[in-house]
Design a protein around this motif. Structure first.
Motif, PDB file in Angstrom:
ATOM      1  N   LEU A  64       0.844  -1.199   0.000  1.00  0.00           N
ATOM      2  CA  LEU A  64       0.000   0.000   0.000  1.00  0.00           C
ATOM      3  C   LEU A  64       0.880   1.250   0.000  1.00  0.00           C
ATOM      4  O   LEU A  64       1.821   1.351   0.783  1.00  0.00           O
ATOM      5  N   PRO A  65       0.614   2.216  -0.900  1.00  0.00           N
ATOM      6  CA  PRO A  65       1.397   3.462  -0.898  1.00  0.00           C
ATOM      7  C   PRO A  65       1.333   4.155   0.458  1.00  0.00           C
ATOM      8  O   PRO A  65       0.259   4.242   1.065  1.00  0.00           O
ATOM      9  N   GLU A  66       2.470   4.655   0.922  1.00  0.00           N
ATOM     10  CA  GLU A  66       2.528   5.264   2.243  1.00  0.00           C
ATOM     11  C   GLU A  66       1.655   6.513   2.340  1.00  0.00           C
ATOM     12  O   GLU A  66       1.117   6.818   3.402  1.00  0.00           O
ATOM     13  N   ILE A  67       1.522   7.237   1.241  1.00  0.00           N
ATOM     14  CA  ILE A  67       0.712   8.447   1.290  1.00  0.00           C
ATOM     15  C   ILE A  67      -0.757   8.107   1.543  1.00  0.00           C
ATOM     16  O   ILE A  67      -1.468   8.839   2.246  1.00  0.00           O
ATOM     17  N   VAL A  68      -1.208   6.971   0.998  1.00  0.00           N
ATOM     18  CA  VAL A  68      -2.584   6.530   1.247  1.00  0.00           C
ATOM     19  C   VAL A  68      -2.734   6.094   2.698  1.00  0.00           C
ATOM     20  O   VAL A  68      -3.717   6.452   3.378  1.00  0.00           O
ATOM     21  N   MET A  69      -1.759   5.367   3.188  1.00  0.00           N
ATOM     22  CA  MET A  69      -1.815   4.894   4.568  1.00  0.00           C
ATOM     23  C   MET A  69      -1.724   6.060   5.555  1.00  0.00           C
ATOM     24  O   MET A  69      -2.430   6.079   6.572  1.00  0.00           O
ATOM     25  N   GLY A  70      -0.866   7.023   5.253  1.00  0.00           N
ATOM     26  CA  GLY A  70      -0.748   8.177   6.132  1.00  0.00           C
ATOM     27  C   GLY A  70      -2.018   8.985   6.195  1.00  0.00           C
ATOM     28  O   GLY A  70      -2.459   9.408   7.275  1.00  0.00           O
ATOM     29  N   LEU A  71      -2.648   9.204   5.049  1.00  0.00           N
ATOM     30  CA  LEU A  71      -3.905   9.942   5.014  1.00  0.00           C
ATOM     31  C   LEU A  71      -5.008   9.182   5.731  1.00  0.00           C
ATOM     32  O   LEU A  71      -5.818   9.771   6.464  1.00  0.00           O
ATOM     33  N   ALA A  72      -5.047   7.852   5.553  1.00  0.00           N
ATOM     34  CA  ALA A  72      -6.055   7.035   6.232  1.00  0.00           C
ATOM     35  C   ALA A  72      -5.877   7.097   7.749  1.00  0.00           C
ATOM     36  O   ALA A  72      -6.861   7.199   8.497  1.00  0.00           O
ATOM     37  N   MET A  73      -4.624   7.048   8.219  1.00  0.00           N
ATOM     38  CA  MET A  73      -4.381   7.136   9.656  1.00  0.00           C
ATOM     39  C   MET A  73      -4.782   8.499  10.200  1.00  0.00           C
ATOM     40  O   MET A  73      -5.333   8.605  11.307  1.00  0.00           O
ATOM     41  N   LEU A  74      -4.519   9.562   9.436  1.00  0.00           N
ATOM     42  CA  LEU A  74      -4.910  10.901   9.878  1.00  0.00           C
ATOM     43  C   LEU A  74      -6.425  11.009  10.019  1.00  0.00           C
ATOM     44  O   LEU A  74      -6.935  11.526  11.031  1.00  0.00           O
ATOM     45  N   VAL A  75      -7.164  10.521   9.026  1.00  0.00           N
ATOM     46  CA  VAL A  75      -8.627  10.564   9.088  1.00  0.00           C
ATOM     47  C   VAL A  75      -9.133   9.739  10.270  1.00  0.00           C
ATOM     48  O   VAL A  75     -10.063  10.147  10.983  1.00  0.00           O
ATOM     49  N   TRP A  76      -8.506   8.595  10.510  1.00  0.00           N
ATOM     50  CA  TRP A  76      -8.920   7.706  11.600  1.00  0.00           C
ATOM     51  C   TRP A  76      -8.667   8.360  12.962  1.00  0.00           C
ATOM     52  O   TRP A  76      -9.508   8.292  13.865  1.00  0.00           O
ATOM     53  N   PHE A  77      -7.528   9.028  13.123  1.00  0.00           N
ATOM     54  CA  PHE A  77      -7.215   9.684  14.393  1.00  0.00           C
ATOM     55  C   PHE A  77      -8.162  10.858  14.644  1.00  0.00           C
ATOM     56  O   PHE A  77      -8.580  11.097  15.787  1.00  0.00           O
ATOM     57  N   VAL A  78      -8.487  11.590  13.593  1.00  0.00           N
ATOM     58  CA  VAL A  78      -9.436  12.701  13.747  1.00  0.00           C
ATOM     59  C   VAL A  78     -10.811  12.169  14.130  1.00  0.00           C
ATOM     60  O   VAL A  78     -11.504  12.731  14.993  1.00  0.00           O
ATOM     61  N   PHE A  79     -11.216  11.048  13.512  1.00  0.00           N
ATOM     62  CA  PHE A  79     -12.515  10.445  13.825  1.00  0.00           C
ATOM     63  C   PHE A  79     -12.570   9.978  15.280  1.00  0.00           C
ATOM     64  O   PHE A  79     -13.596  10.127  15.951  1.00  0.00           O
ATOM     65  N   LEU A  80     -11.466   9.420  15.786  1.00  0.00           N
ATOM     66  CA  LEU A  80     -11.414   8.935  17.169  1.00  0.00           C
ATOM     67  C   LEU A  80     -11.058  10.040  18.160  1.00  0.00           C
ATOM     68  O   LEU A  80     -10.954   9.778  19.357  1.00  0.00           O
TER      69      LEU A  80
END
Length: 254
Positions: A106-122
């Protein structure tokens, strides 16, 4: 005419091609290391300047803290996961093994963006802890894959013999399984620390104010041009990474 004579003329061409590839790959690193020692009144002048910069030292401290935290999480959780996936009764092994390979492709930029969205959601505050959690999500895959390879090469009769002699499952783990897994555990832990220490993209998305790591700090400095301090600190990271990689390969041979 033998096959060795047929392929012998091609050998110099292949060696030349391989040498050219290695030159293209490693000469920039060599040039970077040489540049870090030039232009100063003393040989280590730029290293002294780099390691007395308070912002660089803070970034280095953050990288070490995040690397250690990521290594601990990956080691503990990865060891338990690998031992659980080894059990014959474990359902969904193929599915979970497929998930382990996802962070590798998985491209790191996709994973980084997904983690950012997940942390904001939590509602998780971005900082050192969020970076540790983000790094654990991809370093644990490497750790588990290394440990699974070691477990597949272990003889299960050793653990069965320990149980037959009256040892409890916990004692069997510490006296039999753990010593056999120790080289793989150390190898996976070193790899997890190296990947965490060198990561930029995922850190860039998940780091908060005051939690910049060394790669992020170097990137910020390079926006104003490449300075001798950048060469020095980059070379120091290169030497650290090279030492860790050599230690990993040495342990994996044991």
């Amino acid at each position: 005419m033998s096959k060795a004579l047929i392929h012998r003329p091609q050998r110099p061409l292949l060696l030349s091609y391989a040498g050219f590839i290695f030159f293209c790959l490693y000469f920039p690193l060599f040039a970077l290391s040489i540049a870090s020692f030039q232009g100063g009144p003393t040989l280590l002048h730029w290293y002294e300047r780099a390691f007395t910069d308070p912002q660089l030292l803070l970034a280095l401290r953050n990288s070490v803290i995040i690397g250690i935290g990521t290594t601990l999480f990956s080691t503990v959780l990865g060891t338990m996961a690998a031992l659980g996936m080894r059990k014959p009764a474990f359902r969904g092994r193929v599915f979970f093994e497929s998930l382990l390979n996802l962070p590798l492709v998985l491209p790191e930029i996709v994973m980084g963006l997904a983690m950012l969205v997940w942390f904001v959601f939590l509602n998780i505050t971005l900082g050192l802890f969020s970076v540790v959690l983000a790094h654990t999500t991809f370093t644990i895959s490497y750790f588990i894959l290394i440990l699974l390879a070691r477990l597949k090469g272990m003889d299960p009769l050793l653990e069965e013999a320990s149980a037959d002699l009256g040892a409890t499952p916990w004692k069997t783990f510490w006296k039999v399984t753990f010593p056999l897994l120790l080289p793989a555990i150390i190898s996976g832990a070193l790899l997890a620390f190296t990947l965490s220490f060198d990561d930029f993209l995922i850190t860039f998305f998940t780091a908060g104010v005051g939690s910049d790591t060394l790669p992020v700090r170097i990137y910020s400095m390079m926006r104003f041009g490449i300075t001798p301090e950048v060469n020095a600190i980059s070379s120091a990271v290169l030497f650290l990474t090279l030492g860790a990689v050599l230690a990993i390969f040495k342990l994996r041979k044991n």
